[in-house]
Design a protein around this motif. Structure first.
Motif, PDB file in Angstrom:
ATOM      1  N   LEU A  63      -1.347   0.187  -9.382  1.00 26.15           N
ATOM      2  CA  LEU A  63      -2.413  -0.807  -9.480  1.00 26.15           C
ATOM      3  C   LEU A  63      -1.878  -2.221  -9.230  1.00 26.15           C
ATOM      4  O   LEU A  63      -2.545  -3.044  -8.589  1.00 26.15           O
ATOM      5  CB  LEU A  63      -3.102  -0.713 -10.838  1.00 26.15           C
ATOM      6  N   GLN A  64      -0.682  -2.500  -9.717  1.00 27.39           N
ATOM      7  CA  GLN A  64      -0.061  -3.807  -9.457  1.00 27.39           C
ATOM      8  C   GLN A  64       0.206  -3.982  -7.963  1.00 27.39           C
ATOM      9  O   GLN A  64      -0.010  -5.056  -7.402  1.00 27.39           O
ATOM     10  CB  GLN A  64       1.230  -3.979 -10.252  1.00 27.39           C
ATOM     11  N   HIS A  65       0.679  -2.911  -7.312  1.00 30.35           N
ATOM     12  CA  HIS A  65       0.915  -2.990  -5.868  1.00 30.35           C
ATOM     13  C   HIS A  65      -0.384  -3.244  -5.112  1.00 30.35           C
ATOM     14  O   HIS A  65      -0.396  -3.991  -4.132  1.00 30.35           O
ATOM     15  CB  HIS A  65       1.564  -1.698  -5.353  1.00 30.35           C
ATOM     16  N   LEU A  66      -1.471  -2.641  -5.545  1.00 27.30           N
ATOM     17  CA  LEU A  66      -2.758  -2.872  -4.883  1.00 27.30           C
ATOM     18  C   LEU A  66      -3.203  -4.324  -5.053  1.00 27.30           C
ATOM     19  O   LEU A  66      -3.716  -4.942  -4.113  1.00 27.30           O
ATOM     20  CB  LEU A  66      -3.817  -1.914  -5.419  1.00 27.30           C
ATOM     21  N   LYS A  67      -3.001  -4.892  -6.248  1.00 25.91           N
ATOM     22  CA  LYS A  67      -3.327  -6.308  -6.460  1.00 25.91           C
ATOM     23  C   LYS A  67      -2.484  -7.195  -5.539  1.00 25.91           C
ATOM     24  O   LYS A  67      -2.976  -8.147  -4.951  1.00 25.91           O
ATOM     25  CB  LYS A  67      -3.087  -6.706  -7.909  1.00 25.91           C
ATOM     26  N   LEU A  68      -1.207  -6.870  -5.434  1.00 23.27           N
ATOM     27  CA  LEU A  68      -0.324  -7.655  -4.573  1.00 23.27           C
ATOM     28  C   LEU A  68      -0.675  -7.474  -3.099  1.00 23.27           C
ATOM     29  O   LEU A  68      -0.511  -8.403  -2.303  1.00 23.27           O
ATOM     30  CB  LEU A  68       1.132  -7.282  -4.835  1.00 23.27           C
ATOM     31  N   ALA A  69      -1.157  -6.300  -2.729  1.00 16.51           N
ATOM     32  CA  ALA A  69      -1.585  -6.083  -1.340  1.00 16.51           C
ATOM     33  C   ALA A  69      -2.754  -6.997  -1.003  1.00 16.51           C
ATOM     34  O   ALA A  69      -2.803  -7.583   0.082  1.00 16.51           O
ATOM     35  CB  ALA A  69      -1.958  -4.620  -1.122  1.00 16.51           C
ATOM     36  N   LEU A  89       0.829  -1.216   0.000  1.00 16.50           N
ATOM     37  CA  LEU A  89       0.000   0.000   0.000  1.00 16.50           C
ATOM     38  C   LEU A  89       0.860   1.261   0.000  1.00 16.50           C
ATOM     39  O   LEU A  89       0.552   2.223  -0.717  1.00 16.50           O
ATOM     40  CB  LEU A  89      -0.947  -0.005   1.202  1.00 16.50           C
ATOM     41  N   LEU A  90       1.917   1.266   0.794  1.00 18.69           N
ATOM     42  CA  LEU A  90       2.819   2.423   0.791  1.00 18.69           C
ATOM     43  C   LEU A  90       3.500   2.589  -0.561  1.00 18.69           C
ATOM     44  O   LEU A  90       3.658   3.720  -1.050  1.00 18.69           O
ATOM     45  CB  LEU A  90       3.852   2.286   1.908  1.00 18.69           C
ATOM     46  N   SER A  91       3.892   1.492  -1.165  1.00 16.66           N
ATOM     47  CA  SER A  91       4.495   1.550  -2.499  1.00 16.66           C
ATOM     48  C   SER A  91       3.490   2.051  -3.522  1.00 16.66           C
ATOM     49  O   SER A  91       3.843   2.819  -4.430  1.00 16.66           O
ATOM     50  CB  SER A  91       5.015   0.173  -2.914  1.00 16.66           C
ATOM     51  N   ALA A  92       2.229   1.644  -3.392  1.00 15.76           N
ATOM     52  CA  ALA A  92       1.180   2.108  -4.314  1.00 15.76           C
ATOM     53  C   ALA A  92       0.974   3.606  -4.185  1.00 15.76           C
ATOM     54  O   ALA A  92       0.854   4.307  -5.199  1.00 15.76           O
ATOM     55  CB  ALA A  92      -0.128   1.370  -4.048  1.00 15.76           C
ATOM     56  N   VAL A  93       0.958   4.111  -2.973  1.00 16.05           N
ATOM     57  CA  VAL A  93       0.791   5.560  -2.764  1.00 16.05           C
ATOM     58  C   VAL A  93       1.943   6.310  -3.418  1.00 16.05           C
ATOM     59  O   VAL A  93       1.733   7.324  -4.091  1.00 16.05           O
ATOM     60  CB  VAL A  93       0.686   5.888  -1.261  1.00 16.05           C
ATOM     61  N   ALA A  94       3.155   5.808  -3.249  1.00 17.45           N
ATOM     62  CA  ALA A  94       4.316   6.449  -3.868  1.00 17.45           C
ATOM     63  C   ALA A  94       4.215   6.431  -5.386  1.00 17.45           C
ATOM     64  O   ALA A  94       4.581   7.406  -6.054  1.00 17.45           O
ATOM     65  CB  ALA A  94       5.603   5.772  -3.408  1.00 17.45           C
ATOM     66  N   CYS A  95       3.697   5.367  -5.951  1.00 18.08           N
ATOM     67  CA  CYS A  95       3.562   5.268  -7.408  1.00 18.08           C
ATOM     68  C   CYS A  95       2.425   6.140  -7.934  1.00 18.08           C
ATOM     69  O   CYS A  95       2.516   6.673  -9.040  1.00 18.08           O
ATOM     70  CB  CYS A  95       3.329   3.820  -7.827  1.00 18.08           C
ATOM     71  N   PHE A  96       1.355   6.294  -7.168  1.00 18.14           N
ATOM     72  CA  PHE A  96       0.206   7.091  -7.607  1.00 18.14           C
ATOM     73  C   PHE A  96       0.540   8.580  -7.727  1.00 18.14           C
ATOM     74  O   PHE A  96      -0.196   9.327  -8.366  1.00 18.14           O
ATOM     75  CB  PHE A  96      -0.976   6.935  -6.653  1.00 18.14           C
ATOM     76  N   ILE A  97       1.632   9.007  -7.139  1.00 22.48           N
ATOM     77  CA  ILE A  97       1.998  10.426  -7.175  1.00 22.48           C
ATOM     78  C   ILE A  97       2.218  10.906  -8.600  1.00 22.48           C
ATOM     79  O   ILE A  97       1.873  12.030  -8.944  1.00 22.48           O
ATOM     80  CB  ILE A  97       3.238  10.685  -6.294  1.00 22.48           C
ATOM     81  N   ILE A 128       1.703  10.286 -12.846  1.00 22.85           N
ATOM     82  CA  ILE A 128       0.800   9.662 -13.809  1.00 22.85           C
ATOM     83  C   ILE A 128       1.431   8.397 -14.380  1.00 22.85           C
ATOM     84  O   ILE A 128       0.759   7.382 -14.558  1.00 22.85           O
ATOM     85  CB  ILE A 128       0.442  10.655 -14.939  1.00 22.85           C
ATOM     86  N   ILE A 129       2.714   8.438 -14.638  1.00 21.54           N
ATOM     87  CA  ILE A 129       3.415   7.279 -15.194  1.00 21.54           C
ATOM     88  C   ILE A 129       3.382   6.100 -14.216  1.00 21.54           C
ATOM     89  O   ILE A 129       3.356   4.947 -14.619  1.00 21.54           O
ATOM     90  CB  ILE A 129       4.874   7.655 -15.541  1.00 21.54           C
ATOM     91  N   GLY A 130       3.332   6.377 -12.932  1.00 22.78           N
ATOM     92  CA  GLY A 130       3.366   5.320 -11.929  1.00 22.78           C
ATOM     93  C   GLY A 130       2.036   4.648 -11.652  1.00 22.78           C
ATOM     94  O   GLY A 130       1.985   3.675 -10.897  1.00 22.78           O
TER      95      GLY A 130
END
Length: 143
Positions: A111-117, A94-102, A104-106
């Motif tokens: 979304l992959q991090h959320l699936k893995l969460a 979840l923390l990795s997903a938040v960092a990636c959502f910052i 647009i390219i991420g």
């Protein structure tokens, strides 16, 4: 496109979460009782290294029959897993997903991090297959 996504994913953080999965897998293997959890950790850890083009699916959904990991023992194993390690891996994703959502390219990586969460909350009874094989398994069951 999958290859490029997997390379970028691996270099920009996928390696860290994959190693986290493997770390928990090693901890599980140290205790003989934890071997089923350790096996799941290594399978999903490898998936965490290169997730694009693959999908987690329940073994019962893939094979059409229940086994020890997809039945009652699997539920008990997932509850134990959640309490000991699953919540920590989910927080990491979840923390990795938040960092990636910052950026647009991420967003695809987030979304992959959320699936893995979600997978990290209950990995027992899951297996990793190509997206095509998962679609075939799901389509075949709808008939």
């Amino acid at each position: 496109m999958r290859t490029i996504g997997n390379i970028i994913w691996f270099l920009l953080g996928g390696v860290m979460m994959g190693l986290a999965w493997w770390f928990f897998g090693l901890l599980a293997f140290i205790s003989i009782v934890g071997i089923p959890w350790g096996r799941a950790c290594f399978v999903i850890g490898t998936f965490s290294f290169f997730p694009f083009g693959q999908e987690a699916i329940g073994r019962d959904e893939l094979t059409g029959k229940e086994d020890i990991g997809t039945g009652g023992f699997g539920v008990i194993g997932n509850v134990i897993w959640f309490l000991l390690a699953g919540v920590w891996l989910a927080i990491g994703h979840l923390l990795s997903a938040v960092a990636c959502f910052i950026t647009i390219i991420g967003i695809p990586f987030a979304l992959q991090h959320l699936k893995l969460a979600v997978i990290s909350l209950a990995p027992i009874g899951q297996t990793i297959v190509s997206k095509e094989a998962a679609a075939r398994a799901r389509y075949g069951q709808r008939r």
